[in-house]
Design a protein around this motif. Structure first.
Motif, PDB file in Angstrom:
ATOM      1  N   THR A  39      11.848  -0.284 -11.625  1.00 55.03           N
ATOM      2  CA  THR A  39      11.968   1.118 -11.239  1.00 55.03           C
ATOM      3  C   THR A  39      11.130   1.417  -9.997  1.00 55.03           C
ATOM      4  N   ILE A  40      11.317   2.611  -9.456  1.00 55.55           N
ATOM      5  CA  ILE A  40      10.526   3.034  -8.306  1.00 55.55           C
ATOM      6  C   ILE A  40       9.049   3.133  -8.675  1.00 55.55           C
TER       7      ILE A  40
ATOM      8  N   PHE B 212      13.380  -1.938  -0.511  1.00 54.18           N
ATOM      9  CA  PHE B 212      13.539  -1.714  -1.946  1.00 54.18           C
ATOM     10  C   PHE B 212      14.697  -0.752  -2.215  1.00 54.18           C
ATOM     11  N   THR B 213      14.763   0.308  -1.453  1.00 54.02           N
ATOM     12  CA  THR B 213      15.834   1.289  -1.639  1.00 54.02           C
ATOM     13  C   THR B 213      17.203   0.655  -1.434  1.00 54.02           C
TER      14      THR B 213
ATOM     15  N   GLN C 291       2.333  -2.102  -5.019  1.00 55.91           N
ATOM     16  CA  GLN C 291       2.005  -2.185  -3.601  1.00 55.91           C
ATOM     17  C   GLN C 291       0.724  -2.968  -3.338  1.00 55.91           C
TER      18      GLN C 291
ATOM     19  N   GLU D 255       9.448  -0.252   1.511  1.00 49.31           N
ATOM     20  CA  GLU D 255      10.093   0.902   0.881  1.00 49.31           C
ATOM     21  C   GLU D 255      11.575   0.979   1.250  1.00 49.31           C
TER      22      GLU D 255
ATOM     23  N   PHE E 289       7.683  -0.319  -8.437  1.00 49.63           N
ATOM     24  CA  PHE E 289       7.518  -0.667  -7.027  1.00 49.63           C
ATOM     25  C   PHE E 289       6.254  -0.026  -6.456  1.00 49.63           C
ATOM     26  N   THR E 290       6.026   1.244  -6.767  1.00 54.35           N
ATOM     27  CA  THR E 290       4.843   1.941  -6.268  1.00 54.35           C
ATOM     28  C   THR E 290       3.563   1.300  -6.790  1.00 54.35           C
TER      29      THR E 290
ATOM     30  N   ILE F 127      17.798  -2.336  -4.373  1.00 59.40           N
ATOM     31  CA  ILE F 127      17.995  -1.901  -5.757  1.00 59.40           C
ATOM     32  C   ILE F 127      19.422  -1.418  -5.996  1.00 59.40           C
ATOM     33  N   ASN F 128      20.141  -1.121  -4.921  1.00 56.26           N
ATOM     34  CA  ASN F 128      21.523  -0.663  -5.046  1.00 56.26           C
ATOM     35  C   ASN F 128      22.533  -1.804  -5.113  1.00 56.26           C
TER      36      ASN F 128
END
Length: 289
Positions: A253-254, A241-242, A261, A238, A257-258, A245-246
């Motif tokens: 998208t989030i 990914f944050t 898992q 997590e 990603f969710t 992605i930047n």
């Protein structure tokens, strides 16, 4: 008198029934004992080891890994791109198609030449005109395939990705002493870890080596997938990914990603590693045997 005779009659019947049940029970027990003795003798005659069965069953139960991830299903395909600035123009030096069949842990890779055609224009020209979105549309139209997501990264973004994920252990097959207007690279042959700027330069160097270089890029991508998609990395997924992605351009998208898992945990299980197959052409990649 009637009542007394009736009581006597029931007692006689119960006695007869009791004798029958005892006789029948004795007969059944005798048969079971005979069968058990016969089976034991037969197994002994064949040198059959009963303890081996019990030991094997016990070992099987004990060796079941409690950390084995739950089975997962699904499939997805991606376009991966890396670019750098050459003068004032953006130059595409890496483009690859990656697909994954989660249930079988099969990952397919195809590295493309930036100069190969998608319609009337090269992949690089498509990328320059509209980025990864335009390149994906051109590839889908040219080869009649579906690419679910894309991920593109420029020179600085690539180095940021490697800094976050860590270096990649690779085998450099031969000494590299390369100098051009845009890049200088010196590498010794052998197994080594490449990080940040050095890994980016090596990837860029390979793009100038023709078919052999594209094969080298594919092997480098295989190493990155194997070393980055691990259980240890997923423990901090997590956060990673944050941060990632930047520094990339992507339509992941989030929510993606969710949802990923469970499949990612299944793929990352080291005791049953992914099978990564490299294909030489888009047609083979799109229709694997």
């Amino acid at each position: 008198m009637r009542r007394k005779n009736r009581q006597q009659f029931q007692t006689d019947r119960q006695r007869k029934t009791g004798r029958f049940l005892r006789s029948f029970t004795a007969f059944v027990v005798s048969v079971l004992l005979f069968a058990a003795f016969s089976l034991f003798y037969m197994l002994r005659s064949y040198d059959y080891d009963l303890s081996a069965i019990l030991e094997r069953e016990s070992t099987t139960a004990e060796t079941t890994d409690p950390d084995t991830p739950a089975p997962a299903e699904g499939n997805a395909s991606f376009l991966l791109c890396c670019s750098t600035v050459d003068g004032e123009a953006e130059r595409l030096y890496f483009a690859a198609l990656v697909s994954c069949e989660v249930a079988s842990r099969d990952v397919s890779v195809c590295v493309l030449s930036p100069q190969s055609k998608a319609g009337a224009n090269s992949l690089e020209a498509r990328y320059r005109s509209g980025g990864a979105v335009a390149l994906r549309e051109a590839l889908q139209a040219q080869y009649q395939l579906q690419l679910d997501r894309y991920l593109a990264v420029n020179y600085s973004g690539f180095k940021s990705v490697i800094q976050l994920l860590g270096g990649v252990e690779v085998t450099v097959p031969e000494r590299v002493d390369y100098r051009s207007a845009e890049l200088t690279l010196l590498l010794l042959p052998g197994r080594q870890i490449l990080r940040g700027d050095m890994l980016q330069k090596y990837m860029q160097y390979l793009s100038a080596q023709g078919e052999q270089g594209f094969a080298g890029q594919a092997e480098l991508l295989r190493a990155m997938l194997t070393q980055y998609l691990t259980t240890a990395k997923l423990e901090q997924a997590e956060t990673l990914f944050t941060q990632l992605i930047n520094v990339v351009e992507s339509d992941v998208t989030i929510l993606d990603f969710t949802a990923a898992q469970k499949p990612l945990a299944f793929l990352a299980y080291e005791k049953e590693p992914m099978k990564i197959t490299i294909y030489d052409s888009v047609q083979q990649w799109n229709h694997p045997k």
